[in-house]
Design a protein around this motif. Structure first.
Motif, PDB file in Angstrom:
ATOM      1  N   ASP A   1      20.420  32.926  -0.096  1.00 15.59           N
ATOM      2  CA  ASP A   1      21.430  33.692   0.592  1.00 15.59           C
ATOM      3  C   ASP A   1      20.940  35.131   0.747  1.00 15.59           C
ATOM      4  OD1 ASP A   1      21.661  34.887  -1.857  1.00 15.59           O
ATOM      5  OD2 ASP A   1      23.575  33.926  -2.380  1.00 15.59           O
ATOM      6  N   GLU A   2      21.811  35.979   1.242  1.00 17.92           N
ATOM      7  CA  GLU A   2      21.385  37.340   1.519  1.00 17.92           C
ATOM      8  C   GLU A   2      21.058  38.112   0.250  1.00 17.92           C
ATOM      9  OE1 GLU A   2      20.734  38.560   4.352  1.00 17.92           O
ATOM     10  OE2 GLU A   2      21.336  36.738   5.430  1.00 17.92           O
TER      11      GLU A   2
ATOM     12  N   LYS B   1      28.226  29.862   6.383  1.00 20.18           N
ATOM     13  CA  LYS B   1      27.365  30.557   5.424  1.00 20.18           C
ATOM     14  C   LYS B   1      26.028  30.905   6.066  1.00 20.18           C
ATOM     15  CE  LYS B   1      25.884  31.706   1.237  1.00 20.18           C
ATOM     16  NZ  LYS B   1      26.466  32.752   0.437  1.00 20.18           N
ATOM     17  N   GLU B   2      25.675  32.153   6.046  1.00 22.59           N
ATOM     18  CA  GLU B   2      24.372  32.559   6.538  1.00 22.59           C
ATOM     19  C   GLU B   2      23.356  32.479   5.398  1.00 22.59           C
ATOM     20  OE1 GLU B   2      24.584  36.426   8.238  1.00 22.59           O
ATOM     21  OE2 GLU B   2      25.749  35.776   9.999  1.00 22.59           O
TER      22      GLU B   2
ATOM     23  N   ARG C   1      18.758  32.270   4.513  1.00 26.52           N
ATOM     24  CA  ARG C   1      17.365  32.387   4.958  1.00 26.52           C
ATOM     25  C   ARG C   1      16.619  31.179   4.419  1.00 26.52           C
ATOM     26  NH1 ARG C   1      15.063  36.966   2.340  1.00 26.52           N
ATOM     27  NH2 ARG C   1      16.792  36.850   0.853  1.00 26.52           N
TER      28      ARG C   1
ATOM     29  N   HIS D   1      16.169  32.575   9.840  1.00 27.19           N
ATOM     30  CA  HIS D   1      17.568  32.773   9.501  1.00 27.19           C
ATOM     31  C   HIS D   1      18.392  31.634  10.079  1.00 27.19           C
ATOM     32  CE1 HIS D   1      17.175  36.845   7.887  1.00 27.19           C
ATOM     33  NE2 HIS D   1      16.158  36.960   8.768  1.00 27.19           N
TER      34      HIS D   1
ATOM     35  N   ARG E   1      22.646  29.503   9.959  1.00 21.96           N
ATOM     36  CA  ARG E   1      24.071  29.512   9.636  1.00 21.96           C
ATOM     37  C   ARG E   1      24.521  28.064   9.558  1.00 21.96           C
ATOM     38  NH1 ARG E   1      27.794  32.996  13.321  1.00 21.96           N
ATOM     39  NH2 ARG E   1      26.682  34.634  12.195  1.00 21.96           N
TER      40      ARG E   1
END
Length: 381
Positions: free
Chosen positions: A349-350, A365-366, A368, A377, A379
């Motif tokens: 995640d970020e 949910k975004e 990587r 990247h 989603r």
């Protein structure tokens, strides 16, 4: 005429003499009728009083006479003992207070040659031997290179000049400490003991007790048992140089070294400066040669040690290279990048948290996605 009248008057009770008058007259008659004379006899009942006076009887098979010898006449003599045969030079007299006939002795000699002196010497020697002071094993070695040399002797005699001359020539670096003393006469014994006592408190390496030649009477202070014991008790080695070579005193016997003359005593107490300098030169040459040899050995040993050190370091570096290569291979096999290279991907995640379960990936949910050659990247839909 007056004397005759007095004697005639004394023939009656009315003209009686007093006891004191009788003893005075008897003394006068004895001293007038008997001049000082030599008498031979045997000593009996000898007593030496604290005043220094001697009291004894002189006897033979027929009679005996009381004798007194005052301190001012006997101070140079060793005390006689009962039974000794002697000659006395004495003045016949009367001891008025007790009415006793006596001899006032001014000279006393043993009938044997040096008998009195020999007897006193042997008596004191036996006493010293009994206490172990004549034991050769107690004698100490003289210091090789003394810094301070003490001397007990007369300050005015040739003895001191001889010692100063020899020490100045042979070992001038030594400090000469002179403690003057009377070496002859009634006060010599006390004076020598006092000088020795002063030296006991000084930082001295060796002591010389010296006196020139003389008669047995002149040297008698150094045959005193008191002086001999004081010499034996000194904390430093003692050199005795009393009289001539043929004179042997008690001080010679108890000292650590006996010298035949004062000059010989100074030579025994000091090294020869010229010999010491020559020895130092020889030692210096030997030391120089030894240092040269030692320096060559050191260089050779350093070179050999350097070669061994180099070989040892090379060997260790090779071993380290092998071990590092092995560790690197193991680390590479465990690397996550190796896993990704086989077709796997890793989601984060970020915040960088690894996403491993479905409930960590809700809709919208975004994240990587790490693949083998980079990141993309994404989603969740």
């Amino acid at each position: 005429m007056a004397q005759a009248i007095d004697l005639f008057a004394a023939a009656s009770a009315e003209g009686a003499w007093t006891v004191g008058e009788v003893t005075r007259r008897a003394r006068a008659l004895i001293e007038a009728g008997l001049p000082p004379l030599w008498i031979r006899g045997e000593i009996a009942g000898f007593k030496a009083w604290r005043s220094g006076h001697w009291y004894f009887s002189l006897r033979d098979k027929a009679a005996q006479i009381r004798c007194v010898m005052f301190a001012k006449q006997n101070y140079m003599l060793p005390a006689p003992v009962d039974g000794m045969q002697v000659f006395v030079f004495a003045r016949p007299s009367m001891y008025e207070e007790k009415g006793e006939f006596q001899l006032t002795v001014s000279e006393l000699l043993s009938t044997e040659t040096d008998g009195l002196w020999k007897l006193a010497f042997e008596k004191a020697k036996a006493s010293l031997a009994k206490d172990g002071l004549l034991d050769p094993t107690r004698k100490r070695r003289l210091p090789l290179y003394p810094r301070r040399i003490a001397v007990v002797t007369s300050p005015d005699g040739a003895v001191l000049r001889d010692i100063q001359s020899v020490v100045g020539r042979r070992w001038p670096v030594a400090e000469l400490i002179v403690v003057p003393a009377q070496v002859q006469g009634a006060k010599a014994e006390a004076s020598v003991c006092s000088a020795l006592n002063r030296i006991r408190r000084l930082p001295v390496d060796v002591l010389i007790v010296g006196r020139g030649g003389g008669s047995i009477e002149d040297l008698w202070a150094f045959n005193s048992e008191r002086v001999a014991r004081a010499v034996a008790a000194m904390p430093m080695p003692v050199i005795s140089a009393i009289g001539h070579e043929t004179d042997v005193t008690l001080c010679d016997l108890v000292a650590d070294f006996r010298a035949p003359t004062p000059s010989a005593a100074a030579e025994a107490a000091t090294p020869d400066r010229a010999e010491v300098l020559a020895q130092c030169a020889v030692v210096g040459q030997r030391l120089t040669r030894a240092l040269r040899i030692a320096s060559r050995h050191v260089v050779e040993r350093l070179e050999r040690s350097g070669d061994r050190l180099t070989r040892c370091m090379d060997h260790r570096m090779q071993a380290y290279d092998v071990r590092l290569t092995s560790y690197a291979a193991r680390l590479d096999a465990l690397s996550p990048l190796r896993v990704l290279a086989r077709g796997y991907a890793m989601a984060r995640d970020e915040q960088g948290t690894i996403l491993k379960r479905i409930d960590q990936l809700p809709s919208g949910k975004e994240f990587r996605l790490r693949v083998t050659d980079g990141e993309v990247h994404g989603r969740v839909r």
